[in-house]
Design an enzyme around this catalytic site. Structure first.
Site, PDB file in Angstrom:
ATOM      1  N   VAL A 121      -1.948  -2.848  -3.136  1.00  0.00           N
ATOM      2  CA  VAL A 121      -0.918  -3.377  -4.031  1.00  0.00           C
ATOM      3  C   VAL A 121      -0.051  -4.397  -3.299  1.00  0.00           C
ATOM      4  O   VAL A 121      -0.035  -5.579  -3.618  1.00  0.00           O
ATOM      5  CB  VAL A 121      -0.036  -2.236  -4.593  1.00  0.00           C
ATOM      6  CG1 VAL A 121       1.014  -2.789  -5.546  1.00  0.00           C
ATOM      7  CG2 VAL A 121      -0.888  -1.190  -5.293  1.00  0.00           C
ATOM      8  N   CYS A 122       0.665  -3.917  -2.279  1.00  0.00           N
ATOM      9  CA  CYS A 122       1.654  -4.752  -1.601  1.00  0.00           C
ATOM     10  C   CYS A 122       1.036  -5.858  -0.755  1.00  0.00           C
ATOM     11  O   CYS A 122       1.703  -6.854  -0.455  1.00  0.00           O
ATOM     12  CB  CYS A 122       2.547  -3.881  -0.723  1.00  0.00           C
ATOM     13  SG  CYS A 122       3.392  -2.579  -1.647  1.00  0.00           S
ATOM     14  N   ILE A 123      -0.226  -5.698  -0.361  1.00  0.00           N
ATOM     15  CA  ILE A 123      -0.869  -6.732   0.448  1.00  0.00           C
ATOM     16  C   ILE A 123      -1.842  -7.568  -0.386  1.00  0.00           C
ATOM     17  O   ILE A 123      -1.879  -8.798  -0.262  1.00  0.00           O
ATOM     18  CB  ILE A 123      -1.594  -6.112   1.660  1.00  0.00           C
ATOM     19  CG1 ILE A 123      -0.595  -5.314   2.503  1.00  0.00           C
ATOM     20  CG2 ILE A 123      -2.232  -7.192   2.523  1.00  0.00           C
ATOM     21  CD1 ILE A 123       0.586  -6.106   3.000  1.00  0.00           C
TER      22      ILE A 123
END
Length: 217
Positions: A121-123
Site C-alpha cells: 500500500v504505502c510503497i
C-alpha cells in the site's frame, strides 16, 4: 566491442542524485507486519537513515494519522533527523499528498528511493505514481514490510514489473560509499556497518581489533 572505463555505471545511485522518502515506519503499522521481524526492520530503518544523513541525501519523512491512530515514526529514524517534522497524511498513497509533491519538486531529483510500511500500500502507491510521472524509483525491500510474506513479495514483483529497482539497506549504504578510499565518509560508513550491518559488522569488528585492518589500504 565496448570500451571499459574505470567509472561507475549510470544505474548506480549516489548521494546527489535522489530523494529518499521514508513512509509510515510507525508502531500501529508494525504490529501487523509479519514479512520481516520488527527488530530487523527497525535496525534496517536506522541503517538507511544514517546512510542518508552521512551522504547528505535529501530525505522526506512521512506518517499517517500519527497522533490519532498510528503513533510516531520510529525513534531510530527521528533521532537521525531531529530537526525534521514528519509530514502527517490522510492519503494511503503518499504521492497524492500535495505537500509531498511540492517537496519532491523543491528538492529536484529525478530518482526516488522508497522504504516503508506496508509494501503493498504505502510503497506501491508512490512507486507506481512516480514511475508514471517519469521518475526512476528504487525500493529498499528490507526496510519495508507487509502483513504477510506473500503480500510483500507480490508488491515487490508488481513494482519491478513496472520498472522499479529493488535494493537492500546495507546495499544502499555501500553503494553510496562505493570506494573505501573515500576518506571523508569512510569512518562513518564503517561505524554504521558495525552498528547495523549484522554479521558483516561483526566481521569488521574482528578484522579491526585483531589485525587493525582497513579496507582503504
Amino acid at each position: 566491442m565496448p570500451v571499459a572505463k574505470a567509472q561507475p555505471g549510470k544505474q548506480l545511485i549516489n548521494g546527489n542524485d535522489h530523494t529518499l522518502i521514508m513512509i509510515d515506519h510507525q508502531s500501529q503499522m508494525s504490529f501487523a507486519t509479519k514479512s520481516i521481524d520488527a527488530t530487523v526492520l527497525r535496525n534496517n530503518a536506522a541503517l538507511v537513515s544514517k546512510a542518508a544523513r552521512e551522504f547528505n541525501v535529501p530525505t522526506i519523512l512521512t506518517t499517517v494519522a500519527a497522533k490519532s491512530f498510528s503513533g510516531p515514526i520510529y525513534e531510530e529514524i527521528q533521532s537521525v533527523f531531529p530537526e525534521q517534522e514528519p509530514i502527517d497524511r490522510t492519503t494511503m498513497n503518499t504521492w497524492e499528498d500535495q505537500r509531498i509533491a511540492d517537496r519532491v519538486n523543491e528538492i529536484g531529483k529525478g530518482r526516488i528511493v522508497l522504504a516503508g510500511l506496508w509494501t503493498s500500500v504505502c510503497i506501491v502507491g508512490p512507486a507506481l505514481s512516480a514511475l508514471d510521472q517519469g521518475f526512476e524509483v528504487f525500493v529498499i525491500t528490507d526496510a519495508s514490510g507487509d502483513i504477510t510474506e506473500e503480500a510483500h513479495e507480490r508488491a515487490v514483483q508488481r513494482m519491478v514489473q513496472a520498472g522499479a529497482r529493488p535494493i537492500t539497506s546495507l546495499q544502499y549504504l555501500l553503494e553510496l560509499q562505493r570506494d573505501w578510499a573515500r576518506g571523508e565518509t569512510y569512518d562513518q560508513t564503517v561505524k554504521t556497518s558495525i552498528e547495523h550491518g549484522g554479521a558483516y559488522g561483526l566481521g569488521l569488528i574482528y578484522a579491526k581489533q585483531m589485525f587493525n585492518a582497513s579496507e582503504g589500504h
